[in-house]
Design an enzyme around this catalytic site. Structure first.
Site, PDB file in Angstrom:
ATOM      1  N   HIS A  90      -4.457   9.204   4.024  1.00 43.50           N
ATOM      2  CA  HIS A  90      -4.829   8.210   3.013  1.00 43.50           C
ATOM      3  C   HIS A  90      -4.881   6.834   3.664  1.00 43.50           C
ATOM      4  O   HIS A  90      -4.104   6.535   4.572  1.00 43.50           O
ATOM      5  CB  HIS A  90      -3.893   8.227   1.802  1.00 43.50           C
ATOM      6  CG  HIS A  90      -2.456   7.894   2.089  1.00 43.50           C
ATOM      7  ND1 HIS A  90      -1.981   6.597   2.149  1.00 43.50           N
ATOM      8  CD2 HIS A  90      -1.388   8.691   2.321  1.00 43.50           C
ATOM      9  CE1 HIS A  90      -0.681   6.623   2.406  1.00 43.50           C
ATOM     10  NE2 HIS A  90      -0.291   7.871   2.520  1.00 43.50           N
ATOM     11  N   ASP A  92      -4.943   3.940   1.699  1.00 47.04           N
ATOM     12  CA  ASP A  92      -4.250   2.937   0.888  1.00 47.04           C
ATOM     13  C   ASP A  92      -2.806   2.818   1.370  1.00 47.04           C
ATOM     14  O   ASP A  92      -2.264   3.731   2.001  1.00 47.04           O
ATOM     15  CB  ASP A  92      -4.307   3.292  -0.591  1.00 47.04           C
ATOM     16  CG  ASP A  92      -3.422   4.474  -0.954  1.00 47.04           C
ATOM     17  OD1 ASP A  92      -3.616   5.549  -0.357  1.00 47.04           O
ATOM     18  OD2 ASP A  92      -2.530   4.329  -1.816  1.00 47.04           O
ATOM     19  N   ASP A 123       2.041   5.074   7.781  1.00 46.85           N
ATOM     20  CA  ASP A 123       1.828   5.675   6.459  1.00 46.85           C
ATOM     21  C   ASP A 123       0.683   4.976   5.737  1.00 46.85           C
ATOM     22  O   ASP A 123       0.916   4.031   4.984  1.00 46.85           O
ATOM     23  CB  ASP A 123       3.126   5.565   5.660  1.00 46.85           C
ATOM     24  CG  ASP A 123       3.056   6.194   4.277  1.00 46.85           C
ATOM     25  OD1 ASP A 123       2.258   7.127   4.110  1.00 46.85           O
ATOM     26  OD2 ASP A 123       3.796   5.746   3.382  1.00 46.85           O
ATOM     27  N   GLU A 156      -3.090   7.183  -2.911  1.00 47.45           N
ATOM     28  CA  GLU A 156      -1.919   8.067  -2.826  1.00 47.45           C
ATOM     29  C   GLU A 156      -0.631   7.339  -3.162  1.00 47.45           C
ATOM     30  O   GLU A 156       0.236   7.865  -3.872  1.00 47.45           O
ATOM     31  CB  GLU A 156      -1.835   8.679  -1.423  1.00 47.45           C
ATOM     32  CG  GLU A 156      -0.827   9.817  -1.294  1.00 47.45           C
ATOM     33  CD  GLU A 156       0.595   9.367  -1.010  1.00 47.45           C
ATOM     34  OE1 GLU A 156       1.529  10.163  -1.213  1.00 47.45           O
ATOM     35  OE2 GLU A 156       0.776   8.201  -0.591  1.00 47.45           O
ATOM     36  N   GLU A 157      -0.501   6.110  -2.664  1.00 44.46           N
ATOM     37  CA  GLU A 157       0.747   5.384  -2.861  1.00 44.46           C
ATOM     38  C   GLU A 157       0.970   4.976  -4.315  1.00 44.46           C
ATOM     39  O   GLU A 157       2.108   4.755  -4.732  1.00 44.46           O
ATOM     40  CB  GLU A 157       0.781   4.129  -1.978  1.00 44.46           C
ATOM     41  CG  GLU A 157       0.718   4.397  -0.479  1.00 44.46           C
ATOM     42  CD  GLU A 157       1.963   5.057   0.069  1.00 44.46           C
ATOM     43  OE1 GLU A 157       2.856   5.426  -0.728  1.00 44.46           O
ATOM     44  OE2 GLU A 157       2.065   5.224   1.291  1.00 44.46           O
ATOM     45  N   HIS A 423       7.223   2.134   3.766  1.00 39.60           N
ATOM     46  CA  HIS A 423       7.475   1.532   2.445  1.00 39.60           C
ATOM     47  C   HIS A 423       8.412   0.328   2.523  1.00 39.60           C
ATOM     48  O   HIS A 423       8.614  -0.352   1.517  1.00 39.60           O
ATOM     49  CB  HIS A 423       8.041   2.536   1.439  1.00 39.60           C
ATOM     50  CG  HIS A 423       7.100   3.641   1.078  1.00 39.60           C
ATOM     51  ND1 HIS A 423       7.226   4.383  -0.084  1.00 39.60           N
ATOM     52  CD2 HIS A 423       6.006   4.141   1.707  1.00 39.60           C
ATOM     53  CE1 HIS A 423       6.267   5.282  -0.140  1.00 39.60           C
ATOM     54  NE2 HIS A 423       5.514   5.161   0.948  1.00 39.60           N
TER      55      HIS A 423
END
Length: 451
Positions: A90, A92, A123, A156-157, A423
């Site tokens: 992903h 995003d 990520d 996705e996030e 994150h």
């Protein structure tokens, strides 16, 4: 890394990979368009689409998914009769949080102490680059022996389910014999790992009301029912004395029989303060991969600054429940809602609302694809055997794909090892992991084609 043509090619491509990851990280592609411009996500999607076209992909498309974001699709045909492999990542990313807390700007890929820092570096923009590296290495060494589909998700996030719903509406699009999800990570830098299980998740909002309005705590406190105090009692009922999750009717004593996570390593990775105990019982692996875990994500109540001496009439909280493999997330949600209502004290009025839900996932690790990946990782990581770990987080798309294509084998690998701090502020990727996992993926595709 032992010398072999694939590894040598990937090593030679690493400077280009860094340049491309720099370009991709620069897009502020957070799929929350109230905070970040939609144009940033659109530019990132276009970048991925252009990269696929440059590698000879056909049918490259920006898919408008039902949540208002775009996923990028492309197909690269292989030899006649070859199996089809879907590669997922992903583009995003999570918001950068407090940009002032970053040592270097979050959207500027910066090398420091042997790692590349930037939001999405691990990520999962790094996962996009990993797929490109693997395919380029194969093209330079005899060609790509399988049909390849690539899907790069754009939300996705955010967990808004756009790609899941699109896939359900177009089930033929992502059909494959094997699916490689490039959104997981090694247990440690240098220790090749596939993620065999994912916990599911449910989110619930609970609101408690006790009075028509706030009251003076001196005049009414002691007899007037305090909604905030009632909420705290409800939240406290979700944990045992040792911190274990306790929801009426929900099993919480299952064990993890794979790779273990030593307490000292976990304390270091989680940055637990000296003298503070870990919560729960059993091994760390049991607690984070095989058992339910409740977390209070937020509470609506008066802040300390500006608070008045009042008995609170209303209070609410947002609760997350991670659901282990083997437990149905819908059933766990019912149990959680019933628990909240049953443990609300003093006859207070309680309202509960489910916000989101995703099922847990368990892979079939005895499949030919896993054997092919184990051989590939043994070459990419000399002297190391592939390990099987769980992941406490959720990737709802896995369950969607498993339901749509029950015969497909699903593997989870990626760049998000503990030092990556995904994150959080100062997210980073280890370039040696990007290199080795790209080699592993290329060798896996070759091994799988021959299996």
């Amino acid at each position: 890394m032992s010398p072999n043509p694939i590894a040598e090619t990937v090593a030679a491509l690493m400077p280009r990979a860094k340049e491309e990851l720099t370009e991709l990280v620069a897009f502020k592609s957070v799929a929350d368009f109230e905070q970040f411009p939609r144009s940033e996500s659109e530019k990132a999607a276009t970048w991925v689409a252009d990269a696929l076209r440059a590698e000879g992909f056909q049918d490259v498309a920006l898919l408008d998914t039902p949540d208002g974001t775009q996923s990028v699709y492309g197909f690269l045909p292989g030899p006649e009769g070859a199996p089809t492999v879907l590669l997922y990542a992903h583009y995003d990313v999570q918001p950068p949080l407090d940009e002032a807390a970053w040592t270097t700007p979050p959207f500027v890929l910066t090398e420091r102490d042997g790692r590349w820092y930037g939001r999405g570096a691990a990520d999962c923009k790094g996962g996009v680059i990993m797929h490109l590296l693997a395919l380029r290495a194969l093209k330079a060494n005899g060609g790509i022996p399988v049909n390849v589909k690539v899907i790069a998700e754009g939300s996705e996030e955010q967990g808004t389910g756009g790609l899941e719903r699109y896939a359900e509406e177009h089930p033929e699009l992502l059909a494959a014999d094997t699916i490689v999800i490039g959104d997981s990570g090694n247990f440690r830098v240098g220790l090749p790992t596939v993620t065999a299980t994912l916990r599911g998740m449910t989110m619930v909002r609970v609101r408690i009301d006790t009075l028509e309005g706030n009251l003076h705590s001196g005049q009414f406190g002691g007899a007037a029912p305090d909604a905030l105090a009632a909420l705290l009692r409800v939240l406290d009922s979700l944990r045992a004395e040792d911190g274990s999750t306790t929801i009426d009717g929900l099993t919480g004593d299952t064990s993890w029989d794979g790779l273990q996570y030593p307490d000292a390593d976990f304390r270091k990775d989680a940055k637990v303060l000296d003298g503070v105990q870990l919560i729960g019982s059993g091994t760390v692996a049991d607690r984070i991969w095989a058992r339910p875990a409740v977390t209070v994500l937020g509470i609506d109540c008066p802040p300390v600054v500006g608070a008045t001496p009042s008995v609170q009439a209303s209070a609410q909280a947002l609760i997350s429940l991670r659901v282990p493999p083997g437990v149905d997330a819908a059933e766990a949600t019912k149990l959680l809602l019933a628990h909240l209502e049953a443990h609300t004290p003093w006859g207070a009025r309680v309202q509960t609302e489910q916000i989101g839900q995703g099922q847990p996932f368990r892979a079939n690790t005895a499949s030919p694809a896993y054997e092919a990946m184990a051989k590939a990782m043994g070459v990419a990581y000399p002297g190391e055997e592939m390990q099987y770990a769980g992941q406490g987080g959720s990737i709802p798309l896995c369950n969607t794909l498993a339901a749509l294509y029950p015969e497909a084998e699903i593997l989870l690998i990626g760049l998000s090892e503990p030092e990556a701090q995904i994150h959080a502020v100062n997210e980073s990727v280890a370039p040696e992991e990007l290199e080795r996992l790209s080699v592993a993926e290329a060798l896996f595709l070759r091994n799988y084609a021959a299996s």
